[in-house]
Design a protein around this motif. Sequence first.
Motif, PDB file in Angstrom:
ATOM      1  N   ASP A 362       0.832  -1.198   0.000  1.00  0.00           N
ATOM      2  CA  ASP A 362       0.000   0.000   0.000  1.00  0.00           C
ATOM      3  C   ASP A 362       0.871   1.254   0.000  1.00  0.00           C
ATOM      4  O   ASP A 362       1.633   1.485   0.944  1.00  0.00           O
ATOM      5  N   LEU A 363       0.787   2.040  -1.069  1.00  0.00           N
ATOM      6  CA  LEU A 363       1.461   3.331  -1.122  1.00  0.00           C
ATOM      7  C   LEU A 363       0.419   4.402  -0.839  1.00  0.00           C
ATOM      8  O   LEU A 363      -0.593   4.491  -1.534  1.00  0.00           O
ATOM      9  N   THR A 364       0.650   5.209   0.175  1.00  0.00           N
ATOM     10  CA  THR A 364      -0.316   6.237   0.544  1.00  0.00           C
ATOM     11  C   THR A 364       0.392   7.542   0.825  1.00  0.00           C
ATOM     12  O   THR A 364       1.521   7.553   1.324  1.00  0.00           O
ATOM     13  N   THR A 365      -0.229   8.641   0.471  1.00  0.00           N
ATOM     14  CA  THR A 365       0.348   9.952   0.750  1.00  0.00           C
ATOM     15  C   THR A 365      -0.286  10.523   2.014  1.00  0.00           C
ATOM     16  O   THR A 365      -1.459  10.289   2.303  1.00  0.00           O
ATOM     17  N   ARG A 366       0.511  11.287   2.754  1.00  0.00           N
ATOM     18  CA  ARG A 366       0.025  11.891   3.999  1.00  0.00           C
ATOM     19  C   ARG A 366       0.741  13.215   4.214  1.00  0.00           C
ATOM     20  O   ARG A 366       1.892  13.237   4.663  1.00  0.00           O
ATOM     21  N   PRO A 367       0.083  14.311   3.882  1.00  0.00           N
ATOM     22  CA  PRO A 367       0.709  15.624   4.127  1.00  0.00           C
ATOM     23  C   PRO A 367       0.916  15.849   5.620  1.00  0.00           C
ATOM     24  O   PRO A 367      -0.016  15.694   6.412  1.00  0.00           O
ATOM     25  N   LEU A 368       2.123  16.180   6.004  1.00  0.00           N
ATOM     26  CA  LEU A 368       2.446  16.414   7.412  1.00  0.00           C
ATOM     27  C   LEU A 368       3.217  17.723   7.531  1.00  0.00           C
ATOM     28  O   LEU A 368       4.375  17.800   7.116  1.00  0.00           O
ATOM     29  N   PRO A 369       2.595  18.759   8.077  1.00  0.00           N
ATOM     30  CA  PRO A 369       3.304  20.032   8.236  1.00  0.00           C
ATOM     31  C   PRO A 369       4.441  19.891   9.229  1.00  0.00           C
ATOM     32  O   PRO A 369       4.521  18.916   9.991  1.00  0.00           O
ATOM     33  N   PHE A 370       5.326  20.878   9.262  1.00  0.00           N
ATOM     34  CA  PHE A 370       6.497  20.798  10.128  1.00  0.00           C
ATOM     35  C   PHE A 370       6.137  20.724  11.607  1.00  0.00           C
ATOM     36  O   PHE A 370       6.935  20.247  12.423  1.00  0.00           O
ATOM     37  N   GLU A 371       4.945  21.186  11.975  1.00  0.00           N
ATOM     38  CA  GLU A 371       4.521  21.010  13.361  1.00  0.00           C
ATOM     39  C   GLU A 371       4.454  19.526  13.726  1.00  0.00           C
ATOM     40  O   GLU A 371       4.726  19.145  14.863  1.00  0.00           O
ATOM     41  N   GLU A 372       4.075  18.688  12.758  1.00  0.00           N
ATOM     42  CA  GLU A 372       4.026  17.246  13.010  1.00  0.00           C
ATOM     43  C   GLU A 372       5.428  16.669  13.164  1.00  0.00           C
ATOM     44  O   GLU A 372       5.648  15.718  13.916  1.00  0.00           O
ATOM     45  N   TRP A 373       6.398  17.242  12.451  1.00  0.00           N
ATOM     46  CA  TRP A 373       7.793  16.816  12.621  1.00  0.00           C
ATOM     47  C   TRP A 373       8.272  17.192  14.022  1.00  0.00           C
ATOM     48  O   TRP A 373       8.980  16.414  14.673  1.00  0.00           O
ATOM     49  N   ALA A 374       7.874  18.368  14.490  1.00  0.00           N
ATOM     50  CA  ALA A 374       8.221  18.768  15.858  1.00  0.00           C
ATOM     51  C   ALA A 374       7.530  17.855  16.864  1.00  0.00           C
ATOM     52  O   ALA A 374       8.098  17.520  17.910  1.00  0.00           O
ATOM     53  N   ARG A 375       6.306  17.451  16.549  1.00  0.00           N
ATOM     54  CA  ARG A 375       5.610  16.488  17.405  1.00  0.00           C
ATOM     55  C   ARG A 375       6.390  15.174  17.453  1.00  0.00           C
ATOM     56  O   ARG A 375       6.479  14.516  18.487  1.00  0.00           O
ATOM     57  N   GLY A 376       6.974  14.786  16.317  1.00  0.00           N
ATOM     58  CA  GLY A 376       7.820  13.606  16.309  1.00  0.00           C
ATOM     59  C   GLY A 376       9.003  13.753  17.240  1.00  0.00           C
ATOM     60  O   GLY A 376       9.399  12.811  17.938  1.00  0.00           O
ATOM     61  N   ALA A 377       9.594  14.964  17.275  1.00  0.00           N
ATOM     62  CA  ALA A 377      10.689  15.208  18.209  1.00  0.00           C
ATOM     63  C   ALA A 377      10.206  15.067  19.645  1.00  0.00           C
ATOM     64  O   ALA A 377      10.909  14.512  20.502  1.00  0.00           O
ATOM     65  N   ALA A 378       8.989  15.555  19.935  1.00  0.00           N
ATOM     66  CA  ALA A 378       8.426  15.374  21.275  1.00  0.00           C
ATOM     67  C   ALA A 378       8.224  13.898  21.582  1.00  0.00           C
ATOM     68  O   ALA A 378       8.444  13.454  22.718  1.00  0.00           O
TER      69      ALA A 378
END
Length: 395
Positions: A362-378
Amino acid sequence: MRSASPNEAVPATTPAASLVFTTVLSHGPITRTEIARRTKLSSAAVTKAVRPLMEIGYLVEDVGEGARRAIGRPANPVRVDGSRALFVGIKVTGDAIIAVLADLCCRILTARTVPLSGRRPAAVLADIVAVLHDLLTEADAIGGRVRGVGIAVSGDVDRAEGVVRYSPFLEWRDIPLAEIAGTATGLSVTVDNDVRALTRAEHWFGAGVGLSDFALVTVGAGIGCGLVVHGRVVSGAHGVAGEIGHLPIDPQGPLCYCGNRGCVEAVAADPAILRDVRAATGLPVADLAEALELARGADPRVRAVYARAGEAIGRAIASVVNILGPERVIISGEGLAAYDLFAAGIRDAFTRSAFGIAEQCDLTTRPLPFEEWARGAAATAIQSFIGSITLRATT
């Protein structure tokens, strides 16, 4: 700046306790029976892990009118008490700091974006300290305590040592960022590669929840890949697992900043696309927005550049799928703004290159703004905290 109370004991938990905690974090509220099913732990092991975590308040039991007991064991669902601790997640790009204040359930409470005052480590650290001070003030206002900070940086990052070995966008080499930031802030700091951090958040809370094997491919300023194998985010023995941006697909291709030729990143990352659009058109194309305008204006030369980029990404994804056999590949990153231009190239190259039944991934796209990248850091900070939660705390 404040860290955890020095009177609070924090010996490492058992692996079972960490597994139970993260399962409740991702799937809660959840019953102990369901925890046992998902973790493949015995009921006794689940009870042994849950009880002390409830005693110190990190897990709570949802007790309602339907409260019941099953053969002497509580059947009420348990969940993480998100208010029990706060965390800061910071994503550092080549131009800005994106920071979030999150609770223990990694829910974003507030966010900040500030431009970098410079790319040298001292300048970036000063910017980090300033935004941290702002978010700590926010934490004080809601009566919470920040227990850890996660910093996500692109490139080769040694999480165990807290060292940024090489970050191309910041032009850093061998920077002990966790130690420097920890000393400056007095907080526990975890540093990780930005794509791995985002992958962890997707594994716990996003499109990877419930999947034991998946990949997250990011397209934009670079081409990155985070891997989850058998339910774990992996970095490999040397911390560089998933570097599909440096798969060589054309030995005679353009020179990559890593020193090799024809890497995926040298063909399909944003700087490469802009370079090739300028070369194909002979125009002084200023930026990617102008390149996109030309492509959507049906300029065949520019559309061909995006098609080549899509083919390179599709071949790289097929390599990941052929080797690891993930259930899903999530495609994200700021480059999704141009996804319509290289989607066909990705799909066609993937279909040609995937072996046998791997084509059905399954190839799926998921737009993730940079706030979500910061959430990943959290999320990385939360993971470090989970690994050090005491089974018997004193305050």
